[in-house]
Write a protein that holds these residues in place. Structure first.
Motif, PDB file in Angstrom:
ATOM      1  N   GLU A  34       0.811  -1.210   0.000  1.00  0.00           N
ATOM      2  CA  GLU A  34       0.000   0.000   0.000  1.00  0.00           C
ATOM      3  C   GLU A  34       0.844   1.259   0.000  1.00  0.00           C
ATOM      4  O   GLU A  34       0.442   2.268  -0.543  1.00  0.00           O
ATOM      5  CB  GLU A  34      -0.919   0.019   1.224  1.00  0.00           C
ATOM      6  CG  GLU A  34      -1.986  -1.031   1.184  1.00  0.00           C
ATOM      7  CD  GLU A  34      -2.982  -0.884   2.308  1.00  0.00           C
ATOM      8  OE1 GLU A  34      -2.652  -0.270   3.351  1.00  0.00           O
ATOM      9  OE2 GLU A  34      -4.101  -1.388   2.156  1.00  0.00           O
ATOM     10  N   ALA A  35       1.994   1.194   0.655  1.00  0.00           N
ATOM     11  CA  ALA A  35       2.804   2.398   0.762  1.00  0.00           C
ATOM     12  C   ALA A  35       4.231   2.045   1.144  1.00  0.00           C
ATOM     13  O   ALA A  35       4.481   1.021   1.777  1.00  0.00           O
ATOM     14  CB  ALA A  35       2.222   3.333   1.831  1.00  0.00           C
ATOM     15  N   VAL A  36       5.144   2.904   0.738  1.00  0.00           N
ATOM     16  CA  VAL A  36       6.508   2.852   1.237  1.00  0.00           C
ATOM     17  C   VAL A  36       6.651   4.064   2.136  1.00  0.00           C
ATOM     18  O   VAL A  36       6.337   5.185   1.742  1.00  0.00           O
ATOM     19  CB  VAL A  36       7.537   2.890   0.082  1.00  0.00           C
ATOM     20  CG1 VAL A  36       8.952   3.004   0.636  1.00  0.00           C
ATOM     21  CG2 VAL A  36       7.405   1.644  -0.792  1.00  0.00           C
ATOM     22  N   MET A  37       7.067   3.819   3.355  1.00  0.00           N
ATOM     23  CA  MET A  37       7.186   4.888   4.346  1.00  0.00           C
ATOM     24  C   MET A  37       8.665   5.197   4.557  1.00  0.00           C
ATOM     25  O   MET A  37       9.363   4.437   5.243  1.00  0.00           O
ATOM     26  CB  MET A  37       6.517   4.461   5.650  1.00  0.00           C
ATOM     27  CG  MET A  37       5.044   4.125   5.437  1.00  0.00           C
ATOM     28  SD  MET A  37       4.191   3.549   6.905  1.00  0.00           S
ATOM     29  CE  MET A  37       5.141   2.152   7.391  1.00  0.00           C
ATOM     30  N   PRO A  38       9.147   6.278   3.949  1.00  0.00           N
ATOM     31  CA  PRO A  38      10.559   6.629   4.116  1.00  0.00           C
ATOM     32  C   PRO A  38      10.905   6.863   5.587  1.00  0.00           C
ATOM     33  O   PRO A  38      10.100   7.398   6.350  1.00  0.00           O
ATOM     34  CB  PRO A  38      10.697   7.929   3.319  1.00  0.00           C
ATOM     35  CG  PRO A  38       9.533   7.922   2.369  1.00  0.00           C
ATOM     36  CD  PRO A  38       8.437   7.202   3.101  1.00  0.00           C
ATOM     37  N   ARG A  39      12.099   6.432   5.959  1.00  0.00           N
ATOM     38  CA  ARG A  39      12.617   6.626   7.324  1.00  0.00           C
ATOM     39  C   ARG A  39      11.706   6.035   8.399  1.00  0.00           C
ATOM     40  O   ARG A  39      11.608   6.568   9.505  1.00  0.00           O
ATOM     41  CB  ARG A  39      12.865   8.100   7.594  1.00  0.00           C
ATOM     42  CG  ARG A  39      13.915   8.702   6.703  1.00  0.00           C
ATOM     43  CD  ARG A  39      14.199  10.119   7.110  1.00  0.00           C
ATOM     44  NE  ARG A  39      15.254  10.669   6.261  1.00  0.00           N
ATOM     45  CZ  ARG A  39      15.797  11.837   6.464  1.00  0.00           C
ATOM     46  NH1 ARG A  39      15.411  12.590   7.462  1.00  0.00           N
ATOM     47  NH2 ARG A  39      16.744  12.272   5.654  1.00  0.00           N
ATOM     48  N   ALA A  40      11.077   4.930   8.114  1.00  0.00           N
ATOM     49  CA  ALA A  40      10.180   4.303   9.089  1.00  0.00           C
ATOM     50  C   ALA A  40      10.954   3.697  10.255  1.00  0.00           C
ATOM     51  O   ALA A  40      10.426   3.565  11.354  1.00  0.00           O
ATOM     52  CB  ALA A  40       9.328   3.241   8.415  1.00  0.00           C
ATOM     53  N   MET A  41      12.220   3.322  10.002  1.00  0.00           N
ATOM     54  CA  MET A  41      13.044   2.687  11.034  1.00  0.00           C
ATOM     55  C   MET A  41      14.431   3.312  11.025  1.00  0.00           C
ATOM     56  O   MET A  41      14.901   3.777   9.988  1.00  0.00           O
ATOM     57  CB  MET A  41      13.160   1.189  10.761  1.00  0.00           C
ATOM     58  CG  MET A  41      11.845   0.457  10.744  1.00  0.00           C
ATOM     59  SD  MET A  41      12.016  -1.190  10.013  1.00  0.00           S
ATOM     60  CE  MET A  41      10.444  -1.344   9.195  1.00  0.00           C
ATOM     61  N   VAL A  89       7.656  -0.895   4.478  1.00  0.00           N
ATOM     62  CA  VAL A  89       6.673  -1.187   3.441  1.00  0.00           C
ATOM     63  C   VAL A  89       5.395  -1.630   4.131  1.00  0.00           C
ATOM     64  O   VAL A  89       5.389  -2.624   4.866  1.00  0.00           O
ATOM     65  CB  VAL A  89       7.178  -2.289   2.468  1.00  0.00           C
ATOM     66  CG1 VAL A  89       6.123  -2.594   1.416  1.00  0.00           C
ATOM     67  CG2 VAL A  89       8.491  -1.871   1.817  1.00  0.00           C
ATOM     68  N   MET A  90       4.322  -0.866   3.907  1.00  0.00           N
ATOM     69  CA  MET A  90       3.034  -1.217   4.499  1.00  0.00           C
ATOM     70  C   MET A  90       2.284  -2.103   3.523  1.00  0.00           C
ATOM     71  O   MET A  90       2.190  -1.792   2.339  1.00  0.00           O
ATOM     72  CB  MET A  90       2.223   0.023   4.816  1.00  0.00           C
ATOM     73  CG  MET A  90       0.949  -0.296   5.549  1.00  0.00           C
ATOM     74  SD  MET A  90       0.183   1.179   6.189  1.00  0.00           S
ATOM     75  CE  MET A  90      -1.046   0.442   7.227  1.00  0.00           C
TER      76      MET A  90
END
Length: 176
Positions: A152-159, A169-170
């Motif tokens: 659904e989404a790539v979340m930059p700087r999630a970790m 990656v959601m």
């Protein structure tokens, strides 16, 4: 010639008596891979707290923790669905899955994910399963895609791992 050892893998719902093993498992697996939200410190929970958590979990119709054991003893895998009691969101379950590194590649993750999906369908409550995975964990992303999860989404700087930002990656699976 090596003799093949036959092992029996059992998957069942976690119970309060599993608390000590779950805490030890989290420390072991946290030290084995950078892909978890925790490291070698594990879940950092007391055994008593984990016991109470598991007791509470057993009372809920939209939460579950499953464990995989070998020969009904050693804990080698864990999968969970966590959801809120809030009426507008109680149908959304967040999936977590961990398999001990020595058992990667044996299909245990696939079986745990299948069991989670079956449980979600049978719950009658969970209509959406979702998870966030380390962007570099190609093995896990492949597993989730194989199970029907959609990115659904790539979340930059999630970790932030060892001073380096990692994308998350959601992914989700609709239960219909």
């Amino acid at each position: 010639m090596r003799k093949r050892e036959k092992v029996e893998i059992m998957i069942r719902e976690a119970i309060p008596a599993d608390a000590k093993d779950i805490i030890a498992f989290s420390k072991k697996t946290g030290a084995e891979t950078p892909y978890l939200a925790y490291g070698a410190e594990g879940l950092e929970l007391s055994e008593a707290f984990e016991e109470l958590y598991l007791e509470d979990l057993m009372e809920k119709d939209n939460n579950v923790m499953l464990i995989a054991t070998i020969n009904n003893k050693q804990l080698i895998g864990l999968a969970s669905v966590g959801a809120t009691d809030k009426p507008k969101l109680r149908h959304v379950g967040e999936v977590g899955i961990t398999v001990e590194k020595d058992y990667w590649g044996f299909g245990i993750g696939s079986v745990l994910m299948e069991e989670i999906e079956t449980w979600a369908i049978e719950s009658g409550v969970i209509r959406r399963l979702e998870l966030t995975v380390h962007g570099g964990n190609e093995r896990a992303i492949h597993l989730y895609e194989k199970m029907g999860y959609q990115q659904e989404a790539v979340m930059p700087r999630a970790m932030l791992i060892d001073g380096e930002f990692i994308d998350g990656v959601m992914m989700s699976l609709m239960i219909d």
